[in-house]
Design a protein around this motif. Structure first.
Motif, PDB file in Angstrom:
ATOM      1  N   ARG A 157      60.679  78.575   1.878  1.00 14.38           N
ATOM      2  CA  ARG A 157      61.344  78.988   3.120  1.00 14.38           C
ATOM      3  C   ARG A 157      62.245  80.193   2.878  1.00 14.38           C
ATOM      4  NH1 ARG A 157      64.121  74.387   6.484  1.00 14.38           N
ATOM      5  NH2 ARG A 157      64.380  76.218   7.846  1.00 14.38           N
ATOM      6  N   LEU A 158      62.911  80.217   1.729  1.00 15.18           N
ATOM      7  CA  LEU A 158      63.709  81.398   1.394  1.00 15.18           C
ATOM      8  C   LEU A 158      62.805  82.612   1.226  1.00 15.18           C
ATOM      9  CD1 LEU A 158      66.409  82.707   0.609  1.00 15.18           C
ATOM     10  CD2 LEU A 158      65.978  81.994  -1.742  1.00 15.18           C
ATOM     11  N   GLY A 159      61.650  82.405   0.592  1.00 21.88           N
ATOM     12  CA  GLY A 159      60.699  83.499   0.449  1.00 21.88           C
ATOM     13  C   GLY A 159      60.209  84.005   1.791  1.00 21.88           C
ATOM     14  N   ALA A 160      60.001  83.095   2.747  1.00 18.35           N
ATOM     15  CA  ALA A 160      59.564  83.508   4.080  1.00 18.35           C
ATOM     16  C   ALA A 160      60.612  84.392   4.749  1.00 18.35           C
ATOM     17  CB  ALA A 160      59.278  82.277   4.939  1.00 18.35           C
ATOM     18  N   VAL A 161      61.890  84.054   4.564  1.00 22.20           N
ATOM     19  CA  VAL A 161      62.960  84.870   5.139  1.00 22.20           C
ATOM     20  C   VAL A 161      62.958  86.263   4.511  1.00 22.20           C
ATOM     21  CG1 VAL A 161      65.453  85.095   5.423  1.00 22.20           C
ATOM     22  CG2 VAL A 161      64.374  82.861   5.703  1.00 22.20           C
ATOM     23  N   MET A 162      62.824  86.332   3.187  1.00 20.22           N
ATOM     24  CA  MET A 162      62.833  87.627   2.507  1.00 20.22           C
ATOM     25  C   MET A 162      61.628  88.473   2.910  1.00 20.22           C
ATOM     26  SD  MET A 162      64.111  86.406  -1.284  1.00 20.22           S
ATOM     27  CE  MET A 162      63.842  88.030  -1.995  1.00 20.22           C
ATOM     28  N   LEU A 163      60.460  87.861   3.035  1.00 22.87           N
ATOM     29  CA  LEU A 163      59.279  88.614   3.459  1.00 22.87           C
ATOM     30  C   LEU A 163      59.433  89.100   4.893  1.00 22.87           C
ATOM     31  CD1 LEU A 163      56.456  86.426   1.879  1.00 22.87           C
ATOM     32  CD2 LEU A 163      57.223  88.679   1.119  1.00 22.87           C
ATOM     33  N   HIS A 164      60.044  88.276   5.746  1.00 25.90           N
ATOM     34  CA  HIS A 164      60.291  88.704   7.128  1.00 25.90           C
ATOM     35  C   HIS A 164      61.256  89.881   7.165  1.00 25.90           C
ATOM     36  CE1 HIS A 164      61.877  88.726  11.214  1.00 25.90           C
ATOM     37  NE2 HIS A 164      63.073  88.549  10.695  1.00 25.90           N
ATOM     38  N   GLN A 165      62.272  89.867   6.323  1.00 21.67           N
ATOM     39  CA  GLN A 165      63.232  90.970   6.341  1.00 21.67           C
ATOM     40  C   GLN A 165      62.594  92.269   5.867  1.00 21.67           C
ATOM     41  OE1 GLN A 165      66.534  88.626   4.249  1.00 21.67           O
ATOM     42  NE2 GLN A 165      67.695  89.755   5.769  1.00 21.67           N
ATOM     43  N   GLN A 166      61.603  92.183   5.000  1.00 16.93           N
ATOM     44  CA  GLN A 166      60.883  93.386   4.598  1.00 16.93           C
ATOM     45  C   GLN A 166      59.881  93.813   5.666  1.00 16.93           C
ATOM     46  OE1 GLN A 166      59.672  93.166   0.195  1.00 16.93           O
ATOM     47  NE2 GLN A 166      60.429  91.091   0.572  1.00 16.93           N
ATOM     48  N   ASN A 167      59.230  92.833   6.292  1.00 16.44           N
ATOM     49  CA  ASN A 167      58.237  93.094   7.331  1.00 16.44           C
ATOM     50  C   ASN A 167      58.593  92.259   8.556  1.00 16.44           C
ATOM     51  OD1 ASN A 167      56.008  93.522   8.940  1.00 16.44           O
ATOM     52  ND2 ASN A 167      54.624  92.263   7.699  1.00 16.44           N
ATOM     53  N   PRO A 168      59.446  92.772   9.454  1.00 17.22           N
ATOM     54  CA  PRO A 168      59.870  91.988  10.618  1.00 17.22           C
ATOM     55  C   PRO A 168      58.736  91.567  11.543  1.00 17.22           C
ATOM     56  CG  PRO A 168      61.361  93.832  10.258  1.00 17.22           C
ATOM     57  CD  PRO A 168      60.191  94.037   9.351  1.00 17.22           C
ATOM     58  N   SER A 169      57.544  92.129  11.386  1.00 16.63           N
ATOM     59  CA  SER A 169      56.409  91.671  12.188  1.00 16.63           C
ATOM     60  C   SER A 169      55.984  90.265  11.788  1.00 16.63           C
ATOM     61  CB  SER A 169      55.224  92.631  12.021  1.00 16.63           C
ATOM     62  OG  SER A 169      55.552  93.928  12.469  1.00 16.63           O
ATOM     63  N   ARG A 170      56.355  89.854  10.609  1.00 15.89           N
ATOM     64  CA  ARG A 170      56.022  88.517  10.119  1.00 15.89           C
ATOM     65  C   ARG A 170      57.081  87.534  10.612  1.00 15.89           C
ATOM     66  NH1 ARG A 170      53.536  86.309   5.295  1.00 15.89           N
ATOM     67  NH2 ARG A 170      54.489  84.303   4.790  1.00 15.89           N
ATOM     68  N   PRO A 171      56.695  86.401  11.220  1.00 18.95           N
ATOM     69  CA  PRO A 171      57.681  85.423  11.697  1.00 18.95           C
ATOM     70  C   PRO A 171      58.585  84.937  10.573  1.00 18.95           C
ATOM     71  CG  PRO A 171      55.521  84.941  12.613  1.00 18.95           C
ATOM     72  CD  PRO A 171      55.318  86.018  11.592  1.00 18.95           C
ATOM     73  N   ILE A 172      59.851  84.739  10.893  1.00 19.77           N
ATOM     74  CA  ILE A 172      60.834  84.384   9.877  1.00 19.77           C
ATOM     75  C   ILE A 172      60.598  82.987   9.311  1.00 19.77           C
ATOM     76  CG2 ILE A 172      62.510  83.406  11.499  1.00 19.77           C
ATOM     77  CD1 ILE A 172      64.704  84.796   9.851  1.00 19.77           C
ATOM     78  N   ASP A 173      59.914  82.130  10.058  1.00 19.43           N
ATOM     79  CA  ASP A 173      59.667  80.758   9.607  1.00 19.43           C
ATOM     80  C   ASP A 173      58.242  80.538   9.118  1.00 19.43           C
ATOM     81  OD1 ASP A 173      62.274  79.759  10.210  1.00 19.43           O
ATOM     82  OD2 ASP A 173      61.736  79.779  12.336  1.00 19.43           O
ATOM     83  N   GLN A 174      57.471  81.597   8.945  1.00 21.34           N
ATOM     84  CA  GLN A 174      56.079  81.450   8.517  1.00 21.34           C
ATOM     85  C   GLN A 174      56.030  81.217   7.012  1.00 21.34           C
ATOM     86  OE1 GLN A 174      53.247  84.357   9.995  1.00 21.34           O
ATOM     87  NE2 GLN A 174      51.999  84.158   8.151  1.00 21.34           N
TER      88      GLN A 174
END
Length: 549
Positions: free
Chosen positions: A315-332
């Protein structure tokens, strides 16, 4: 910081004071102190040898150092030169680009480098090889002590040139929702203050606390799913279209907030000693961290920050990936590998540019990020309430995706009181010297002395308060260079007019590393160098006895 609760909420006087006083008085930068020391040594050594010419050289060294380090609204000449030099070196080394490491790519590029014949080909091959790294610059040296699914993720950080530490991130819903009374606001502020104070005690193993708010567009997917399940099959088509229109209008410019708290535990001798009582080696570390995490959850609940949940590694990784690519959902969480948390990117002088994929369309997207620091010396001095950052969080003039993070390094009462009194003594000495020589009172000295006096009063003997140093960071994200430029101007205007932030310090020339300061991993605030007295007191305290529990 002084507390004033006479106007309903809680207000604290912050701003103006940039740090502890230097040997020469005031808050001179390290570069200026080095220049003054060099000028003094030049005068001592060269004057006996060359007479007036030696003294002239010393004056030129001191004057040149003063001019090079003089602060302006664009930073000092030395700061600007340092940024340009750093950027040129990054371009030369190829570290302005990042590609996730794979063994196959590494072997292939290593072979290309070895087979390169001339110097130009070798330089090009080396730059390609340098781009391959295991972690992005913002998370340099990050690994995991514990990354099991559906369990609290414990990140292990070993950044180059900095102390190692562990971090755990918690998601919270926030202290207030909607309109709250002043008494609720006061209790919330007091609860958060007690949480920080309890972690700043000398017996605590916690070192830093990071508060992060992610502002992102609202996701209408849950509403659409609810409508699909709950709507009447016989409902008129016009009614269905009407609800779709409501969702589209309501979510057009709507932004929502997600709040995170990251707590860091430095891996010190005290931490290792405490972990030994929980088991051998890393098992003892995990056992100690389980108790620390449970204690932190209880503390956050007592601090009235809403619902508290500990993030797993994925889940932490999902947040970091979302912050790099905001098109990706933060909870994915699907497809997240905790060992691979970086997306391909490259840097421009003032931007961190990330290449990603929009999961909803499968098409490539490009996101431009820029990060700025918010420091105490760039804040107008004044009392600020709990909602002083409201314009930055929900401002009507800023519609871009952004992250706002504040880092607090906790300092025990005794150490903080010693620093406050030392600063106050030097400020008073400077004020007395100005008065004796008939000079006008220095505004900077007066502001610093006032701040030091407030700290000294707050940290008086028997006070439950503790000290701390802090810094803030804000990262803005847009889809193009031109939009990022406009967003930067809008952010500067909002900060200067509504928040009293006189200057945003854009972290240009290393924006990829700067992005990590607003990721929930505790990066961005180095531990201040302890004084000789503090180091001696810590040495005398030692570690716990072997026979003790």
């Amino acid at each position: 910081m002084s507390v004033d609760t006479t106007r309903g909420g809680v207000s604290r006087v912050i701003g103006g004071e940039s740090g502890h006083r230097s040997f020469f008085g005031g808050t001179h930068s390290r570069g200026r102190v080095i220049a003054f020391v060099a000028a003094f040594l030049a005068a001592v050594i060269l004057t006996p040898l060359f007479g007036i010419w030696g003294l002239l050289i010393a004056l030129l060294v001191g004057g040149g150092g003063f001019l090079l380090t003089q602060r302006t609204h664009r930073g000092s000449i030395l700061d600007r030169r340092t940024r340009r030099t750093r950027w040129a070196q990054r371009l030369k080394d190829g570290t302005d680009r990042f590609e996730p490491y794979t063994a196959a790519q590494w072997d292939e590029r290593t072979r290309e480098y070895q087979e390169a014949r001339d110097s130009a080909a070798k330089r090009a091959a080396w730059k390609q090889l340098s781009a391959l790294r295991a972690t992005p610059d913002g998370a340099d040296g990050m690994g995991w002590l514990h990354s099991a699914p559906n369990e609290p993720g414990i990140a292990w950080h070993a950044p180059v040139g900095e102390p190692n530490y562990l971090s755990v991130t918690f998601t919270v819903t926030g202290q207030m929702s909607g309109v709250e009374s002043s008494s609720v606001m006061r209790r919330a502020a007091e609860g958060w203050g007690m949480f920080l104070a309890s972690r700043a005690a000398p017996t605590s193993l916690v070192g830093d606390v990071q508060m992060l708010t992610r502002v992102l567009p609202a996701d209408s997917t849950p509403h659409e799913a609810w409508v699909a399940d709950a709507q009447d099959p016989t409902a008129p088509l016009e009614a269905k279209k009407s609800y779709e229109q409501v969702l589209r209008i309501a979510g057009g410019d709507a932004m929502v907030q997600r709040h995170f708290v990251t707590v860091s535990w430095p891996i010190t001798a005290a931490f290792i000693d405490a972990a030994k009582k929980y088991g051998p080696g890393r098992d003892g570390w995990r056992g100690l961290m389980q108790q620390e995490i449970a204690s932190t959850v209880r503390g956050l609940i007592d601090a009235r920050v809403g619902q508290v949940e500990t993030l797993s590694a994925r889940r932490l990784g999902a947040v970091m990936l979302h912050q790099q690519n905001p098109s990706r959902p933060i909870d994915q969480v699907a497809g997240v590998n905790p060992a691979a948390l970086g997306l391909p990117s490259h840097d421009e002088f003032s931007a961190h540019v990330v290449d990603g994929i929009d999961p909803s369309t499968g098409k490539p997207v490009e996101w431009w990020h820029r990060t700025a620091a918010i420091r105490a010396e760039n804040l107008a001095v004044g009392a600020r309430g709990q909602l002083w950052l409201l314009d930055l969080l929900i401002g009507a003039d800023i519609h871009f995706v952004r992250s706002l993070a504040f880092h607090v390094h906790l300092v025990p009462n005794g150490e903080a009181r010693e620093s406050a009194r030392r600063d106050l003594l030097r400020d008073r000495a400077a004020a007395i010297e100005d008065a004796e020589k008939g000079r006008l009172a220095n505004d900077v000295t007066g502001a610093n002395m006032s701040a030091a006096a407030r700290r000294d009063a707050d940290l008086a003997h028997g006070s439950p308060h503790h000290g701390g140093t802090w810094v803030g960071y804000v990262t803005i994200s847009e889809t193009s260079r031109s939009e990022l430029m406009k967003a930067s101007r809008s952010l500067e205007e909002t900060c200067s007019t509504g928040l009293g932030i006189e200057r945003l310090e854009w972290l240009d020339s290393y924006q990829s590393a700067a992005s990590g300061t607003t990721w929930p991993i505790g990066r961005g605030l180095g531990s201040p160098t302890p004084s000789l007295g503090t180091r001696l007191a810590r040495a005398l305290a030692g570690t716990s006895e072997k026979e003790s529990l």
